[in-house]
Structures are given as structure tokens and as C-alpha cells.
Design a protein around this motif. Structure first.
Motif, PDB file in Angstrom:
ATOM      1  N   LYS A   6       1.007  -1.016  -0.030  1.00 45.62           N
ATOM      2  CA  LYS A   6      -0.070  -0.044  -0.123  1.00 45.62           C
ATOM      3  C   LYS A   6       0.692   1.479   0.129  1.00 45.62           C
ATOM      4  O   LYS A   6       2.008   1.283   0.762  1.00 45.62           O
ATOM      5  CB  LYS A   6      -0.903  -0.099   1.184  1.00 45.62           C
ATOM      6  N   VAL A   7       0.576   2.211  -1.002  1.00 48.95           N
ATOM      7  CA  VAL A   7       1.156   3.679  -0.746  1.00 48.95           C
ATOM      8  C   VAL A   7       0.159   4.648  -1.158  1.00 48.95           C
ATOM      9  O   VAL A   7      -0.728   4.493  -1.857  1.00 48.95           O
ATOM     10  CB  VAL A   7       2.259   3.509  -1.938  1.00 48.95           C
ATOM     11  N   GLU A   8       0.211   5.735  -0.489  1.00 45.82           N
ATOM     12  CA  GLU A   8      -0.534   6.974  -0.648  1.00 45.82           C
ATOM     13  C   GLU A   8       0.365   8.064  -0.257  1.00 45.82           C
ATOM     14  O   GLU A   8       1.310   7.894   0.118  1.00 45.82           O
ATOM     15  CB  GLU A   8      -1.685   6.884   0.258  1.00 45.82           C
ATOM     16  N   LYS A   9      -0.065   9.239  -0.868  1.00 46.78           N
ATOM     17  CA  LYS A   9       0.347  10.251  -0.519  1.00 46.78           C
ATOM     18  C   LYS A   9      -0.489  11.328   0.541  1.00 46.78           C
ATOM     19  O   LYS A   9      -1.447  11.507   0.430  1.00 46.78           O
ATOM     20  CB  LYS A   9       0.450  11.250  -2.010  1.00 46.78           C
ATOM     21  N   GLN A  10       0.249  11.746   1.514  1.00 44.00           N
ATOM     22  CA  GLN A  10      -0.292  12.416   2.557  1.00 44.00           C
ATOM     23  C   GLN A  10       0.487  13.601   2.923  1.00 44.00           C
ATOM     24  O   GLN A  10       1.830  13.620   3.093  1.00 44.00           O
ATOM     25  CB  GLN A  10      -0.291  11.671   3.927  1.00 44.00           C
ATOM     26  N   GLY A  11      -0.115  14.820   2.132  1.00 44.64           N
ATOM     27  CA  GLY A  11       0.802  16.001   2.513  1.00 44.64           C
ATOM     28  C   GLY A  11       1.886  15.948   1.518  1.00 44.64           C
ATOM     29  O   GLY A  11       1.770  15.701   0.507  1.00 44.64           O
TER      30      GLY A  11
ATOM     31  N   GLN B  39      -1.841   2.976  -7.510  1.00 42.28           N
ATOM     32  CA  GLN B  39      -2.593   3.480  -6.319  1.00 42.28           C
ATOM     33  C   GLN B  39      -2.141   4.917  -6.148  1.00 42.28           C
ATOM     34  O   GLN B  39      -3.059   5.523  -5.509  1.00 42.28           O
ATOM     35  CB  GLN B  39      -1.928   2.515  -5.039  1.00 42.28           C
ATOM     36  N   LEU B  40      -1.126   5.397  -6.803  1.00 38.35           N
ATOM     37  CA  LEU B  40      -0.784   6.692  -6.534  1.00 38.35           C
ATOM     38  C   LEU B  40      -1.413   7.472  -7.958  1.00 38.35           C
ATOM     39  O   LEU B  40      -0.998   8.742  -7.943  1.00 38.35           O
ATOM     40  CB  LEU B  40       0.946   6.911  -6.622  1.00 38.35           C
ATOM     41  N   GLY B  41      -2.042   6.896  -8.802  1.00 33.32           N
ATOM     42  CA  GLY B  41      -2.442   7.637 -10.297  1.00 33.32           C
ATOM     43  C   GLY B  41      -1.684   7.826 -11.038  1.00 33.32           C
ATOM     44  O   GLY B  41      -1.360   8.694 -11.934  1.00 33.32           O
TER      45      GLY B  41
END
Length: 326
Positions: free
Chosen positions: A85-90, A245-247
Motif C-alpha cells: 500500500k502506498v499513498e500521498k499524505q501532504g 495506487q498513486l494515480g
């Protein structure tokens, strides 16, 4: 995870591209984490023959071992994990592994590679890979020059491999191992070039005991003898699901287009190097792209550092004025 904010770049994938990037970034004295699950093409190939400085060939595992030692010399950290899982937060990317550990960084390099469709369950096959059985004509076509070659594969991909190898040898036999249909034009091409096709499932590899291929064994009890083997089953997996997942933009074949100069993707602060990019799948290209991406990651880290300093002084100035009642 302790000190998770200290990493300036996280590299996902500890193969050739990831290791070369880690070495370059380590030499810039950046704090770098490489996360690797210990798989990939370079763990399977027993001998690369087309790498500068290794005229007698080099084992993929040897390259990985030396690369890791080299990177650790510069303070690069390694973790064995699989990122799911990977996502951008700030300003940061947050990654989670199957270990349930979490990792953070402002810069991310993906070097997750490709998983070849190789039937490793076939007895004695794995020990021959890169020594006498090959998968890449650009890497190892030279090794079959004027030798009798047996190509084991599936449908058109296997037949086209046999046709490609005619550049190096005319002694070729194609085993259509799963019996998949071959297009009429490809069948005609095989016939016109005198390449016999056998439809029979490959169930074993005969060797001389030292990783040297002597024959493919088939389900019908046949022994198809040759001096070298080639595999072409098609259906290789491009490991880019994580990037989705990051587009990040993916092409129809799931490879990732990047800026040709920097290797950065359409998502800022995310870079790609190695086989998941758009190019020929070669170790030496992966190595170069790893270094290329690292140079531009270094430039971005410097920009981020300057921005942080400017922001710090700007906030300090505003706070001072507020305290003065200005």
C-alpha cells in the motif's frame, strides 16, 4: 517504525536498478531506505554475459550481494519487506508492507521490475538459467551461435523467439509446450525457414549435472536433444500495480512512461527505473536508469531542503513580528 521521518528517499525494489540508484544517492550522503522482497530476475540468472567488466559472466546474486555491500558502505539502509500500500499524505508518501511496518519519505523511486513467466517447477530448469537456458535474445543470443537450440514456449511468443534466434543459428526446434494456437502467418514463417514444431508438454530438463542443458523431456516420453535451450512462454507480469495506487500513468502494456531526461513519472517526486519503464529489458539499461533517476532525486532533495529552510525563516520572521505586535 523508528526514525521514519529521516529517510529522504525510499527505493522500492532491490534489484539492479534499485541498487545502482541507492549507491548513487548514498554517495550524495542522503538517508536512503531500500525495501526489497528478495525476488526478481536478477535472483534467477546464474550468469550475465553482456555486462562491462565481467567478460566471463557474472551471477545475478553476486551482483546483488556486491551492490548491497557497496550501498551499505555509504550508509544506505535495507529492509526485507513487500510494499502493498502506498499513498500521498501532504508532502510525504506513506508506504505499508506485508510486515505491517510503515515507511515515509518525500521522494520515491520504484524499481519493482518484471516477473517472467518461467515454469520453475520443471525439474533442473532453474539451475540452467543464464548458463545454458536463456530467455532474452538481446542478452544471450550470442551464446547460441551455431549451436543446436531447442525453444520451449507457448503459441506465437515461442515461435517468434525461434524465428528471432535464426540470426545466430539455423539449427532450431520449437516445442509448443501448452499447445496454444499459432497464427497462420507465423506457422508459414516457421515452415519456410525449416524450423520443426513439436506440440508436447515440457516436463523436465536433462543436464550434464553442471547446469548444462542437453535435452527437454516431454509428457509423451520424448527427449528433444540440443546444445542450448531458450524459453518464451509470454505473459510476463509487469509489477506496476503499486504505482496505480498513486494515480501514476500506465500504458496499455502496464509499463510506465517517464520524463526521458529525469525518469520522473507524471506524479511529482515519484521516479521509475528499470524494467517497468518503457525500453528494452536489459540489466545494463536498468543500471544506467537507476543512476540517472538518482541524480535527479538528489536535485529534488536539495530543492526540498531549501524550501524547508525558507519556510522556517519565513515562519520565524512572522512569529517575531507577532510577538512585537507588528
Amino acid at each position: 517504525m523508528s526514525h521514519k521521518d529521516s529517510y529522504q528517499c525510499i527505493i522500492v525494489g532491490g534489484g539492479i536498478a534499485g541498487l545502482q540508484a541507492a549507491i548513487q544517492l548514498g554517495r550524495y550522503n542522503h538517508q536512503v531506505l531500500v525495501i526489497d522482497k528478495g525476488e526478481g530476475r536478477s535472483t534467477l540468472c546464474k550468469c550475465y554475459h553482456n555486462v562491462l567488466g565481467w567478460p566471463d559472466g557474472v551471477d545475478g546474486q553476486t551482483l546483488r550481494h556486491l551492490g548491497r555491500q557497496h550501498a551499505e558502505k555509504y550508509g544506505v539502509t535495507f529492509k526485507e519487506d513487500e510494499i502493498v500500500k502506498v499513498e500521498k499524505q501532504g508532502e510525504k508518501f506513506k508506504l505499508q508492507g506485508t510486515s505491517l511496518n510503515c515507511y515515509e519519505s518525500k521522494c520515491l523511486l520504484l524499481a519493482t521490475g518484471i516477473k517472467d513467466h518461467i515454469p520453475l517447477e520443471i525439474p533442473n530448469l532453474k539451475e540452467c538459467l543464464g548458463i545454458s537456458i536463456y530467455i532474452c535474445p538481446d542478452c544471450d543470443g550470442y551464446e547460441v551461435t551455431n549451436k543446436k537450440v531447442i525453444v520451449a514456449g507457448s503459441g506465437d511468443p515461442g515461435a517468434n523467439m525461434a524465428l528471432t534466434l535464426m540470426y545466430w543459428t539455423k539449427e532450431l526446434i520449437y516445442i509448443n509446450s501448452d499447445g496454444k494456437k499459432i497464427s497462420e502467418s507465423v506457422q508459414m514463417n516457421l515452415a519456410e525457414n525449416g524450423i520443426p514444431m513439436i506440440v508436447d508438454k515440457v516436463i523436465g530438463v536433462e543436464t550434464n549435472g553442471e547446469g548444462r542443458f542437453t535435452a527437454f523431456l516431454t509428457g509423451d516420453g520424448n527427449k528433444i536433444k540440443g546444445e542450448r535451450g531458450f524459453l518464451a512462454f509470454g505473459g510476463n507480469k509487469v509489477n506496476t500495480d503499486l504505482l496505480k495506487q498513486l494515480g501514476i500513468e500506465r500504458l496499455e502494456n502496464l509499463h510506465i512512461p517517464t520524463n526521458p531526461r529525469t525518469k520522473e513519472t507524471n506524479v511529482p517526486n515519484v521516479w521509475v527505473a528499470g524494467d517497468i519503464g518503457v525500453h528494452s529489458e536489459l540489466l545494463t539499461i536498468a543500471m544506467g536508469e537507476g543512476a540517472q533517476a538518482a541524480i535527479w532525486i538528489h536535485k529534488r532533495i536539495l530543492e526540498q531542503r531549501r524550501d524547508s529552510i525558507d519556510k522556517f525563516f519565513s515562519n520565524s520572521f512572522e512569529n517575531t513580528n507577532e510577538n512585537r505586535g507588528i
